[in-house]
Design an enzyme around this catalytic site. Structure first.
Site, mmCIF file in Angstrom:
data_model
loop_
_atom_site.group_PDB
_atom_site.id
_atom_site.type_symbol
_atom_site.label_atom_id
_atom_site.label_comp_id
_atom_site.label_asym_id
_atom_site.label_seq_id
_atom_site.Cartn_x
_atom_site.Cartn_y
_atom_site.Cartn_z
ATOM 1 N N ASP A 178 -5.372 -6.273 1.360
ATOM 2 C CA ASP A 178 -6.428 -4.447 1.638
ATOM 3 C C ASP A 178 -7.485 -4.996 0.936
ATOM 4 O O ASP A 178 -8.471 -4.522 0.403
ATOM 5 C CB ASP A 178 -5.759 -4.107 0.016
ATOM 6 N N GLY B 210 -2.092 3.919 -10.143
ATOM 7 C CA GLY B 210 -2.610 3.939 -11.668
ATOM 8 C C GLY B 210 -3.899 4.160 -11.737
ATOM 9 O O GLY B 210 -4.620 4.581 -11.197
#
Length: 457
Positions: free
Chosen positions: A153, A28
């Protein structure tokens, strides 16, 4: 799926102004915007509809579900070294006037990320700052794991920086609640995610289920990136990394290993780095174990933090400068230590103890340097010049006949600027005497004026 914690408020679009897109990707968009009532800038993360990097096993998963997960993870892991969430956004972001969208309202980190910092300074950071970043990431990850969460991550772009270059962990889109909290012996967390360069070898197996050892491996690769100031395997494809990492390949440590005995605490940190990226998940140290090392290393360099931050901040405010105002991998040595280094690589480390104690206060000198002064400058700053000069071939060409064709070809054949400079120093500069060194100084001042100025030339 639980809604975001009620301890933070709902922020409507009418409360925000001065929207600015600062990041985007498959997930996004991230915006910087000013909260009218609070009077300071915040970051708004809005996920694309239909994008679902996790919880895809739920029959009615949505971007709102993902935001709820991420918001709750952020609240659970809230501490000084994890990005703070202020609230949940609801409204019409720029470019969307048809449907209400949801997002997370977070701290805005004015200095971007470790990745963007590395790109801006074009190289490694001063040791004190690098060591502080390593410690702060370990602090954040220790807290995260203590809450039975994993990040999934961990990489430079997800370590964000305050204006004072303090680190905070961000992007919990891949975080999971560890099932070890549910009496499982395997710290299973659900699903593989994250950047492939920071994934452990076991994660390339189709049946792999992430555990907290995943984060420990990622931290090892992240340490390498922080120390070297760049990404690992810059040109390697996913297929190549998938093939070679399980075979034992890791980022090249040649440059770091040269320095680890000469920078206080670096040897311990390099040892930690290599233990973290061990091929066996069971041999990787916990983050509590990492903290013992990083804290000890940082205490050796705390007095240099303020200057390191000032140097980097100055560099960021003067982006047109050719070189940063600090030296990577150039520790001080005594003349005796310099003479004892017989190899080409170690021989480049020459003493700089004769430099004035006021070397950090660089001022513009109005004196005219003699050829002897120029030669002395070239000799005394050999180690740093080898590391920092990038216009090697341009300088070599300016020396003209002072560099014979054979030496010129040898310099040109070297793959790195450091190797080119070593050849130049060991051949024409060393054998040419004062005249060649003075000419080299003049060419150096032409192509690297800021570097010469910083070194007192």
């Amino acid at each position: 799926m639980a809604l975001p914690s009620q301890k933070t408020e709902l922020v409507c679009g009418t409360s925000l102004e001065k929207w600015e897109l600062v990041g985007s990707g498959g997930f996004g968009h991230v915006y910087k915007t000013r909260h009218k009532d609070w009077g300071f800038d915040v970051a708004i993360k809005i996920l694309n509809e239909g994008v679902c990097p996790f919880n895809s096993y739920l029959p009615h998963s949505s971007s709102f579900t993902k935001l709820c997960d991420e918001a709750n993870h952020m609240d659970k892991a809230s501490c000084e070294f994890v990005l703070r969430r202020y609230g949940t956004y609801q409204g019409y972001p720029p470019g969307n006037t048809t449907s209400v969208q949801h997002g997370i309202v977070m701290e805005f980190m004015g200095r971007g990320s470790v990745q963007s910092l590395q790109e801006e300074v074009s190289g490694p950071l001063p040791w004190p700052l690098a060591f502080r970043l390593a410690h702060q990431v370990a602090l954040g990850m220790t807290f995260l794991h203590s809450k039975n969460l994993m990040h999934g991550d961990l990489k430079p772009s997800n370590v964000l920086l305050t204006m004072d270059l303090n680190a905070k962990l961000a992007d919990f889109g891949l975080s999971r609640v560890s099932t070890s909290a549910l009496n499982s012996n395997r710290e299973t967390t659900g699903e593989i995610g994250g950047s492939y360069k920071y994934m452990p070898p076991e994660a390339f197996k189709a049946s792999y289920e992430p555990v907290r050892a995943f984060d420990r491996y990622s931290y090892g690769i992240l340490l390498w990136s922080i120390l070297r100031g760049k990404e690992p395997y810059p040109t390697a494809s996913y297929a190549l990394v998938e093939l070679r990492i399980p075979e034992g390949d890791r980022p090249c440590c040649e440059e770091i290993d040269k320095m680890k005995l000469m920078v206080d605490g670096l040897e311990e940190l390099v040892d930690l780095m290599k233990r973290c990226w061990d091929g066996s998940p069971f041999k990787r140290p916990t983050f509590q174990g990492c903290l013992e090392v990083t804290e000890n290393v940082l205490t050796k360099h705390e007095k240099g933090i303020h200057k390191a931050v000032l140097d980097v901040s100055t560099r960021l405010e003067s982006p047109n400068s050719n070189q940063p105002s600090w030296a990577f991998n150039v520790p001080l040595q005594t003349p005796e230590q310099s003479e004892s280094n017989d190899t080409v690589d170690n021989k480049m480390i020459l003493t700089k103890t004769k430099r004035s104690s006021t070397q950090n206060s660089v001022s513009v000198s109005t004196k005219i340097m003699s050829d002897e002064d120029k030669a002395k400058f070239v000799e005394n700053n050999r180690a740093e010049l080898i590391q920092r000069v990038i216009e090697v071939m341009a300088i070599t060409e300016e020396l003209g006949d002072m560099v014979n064709p054979e030496a010129y070809s040898c310099v040109e054949a070297k793959a790195t600027t450091q190797a080119q400079m070593r050849v130049l120093y060991s051949g024409p500069i060393r054998s040419g005497g004062v005249v060649v060194k003075a000419a080299f100084y003049n060419a150096l001042k032409k192509h690297h004026p800021e570097l010469v100025k910083r070194l007192g030339g």
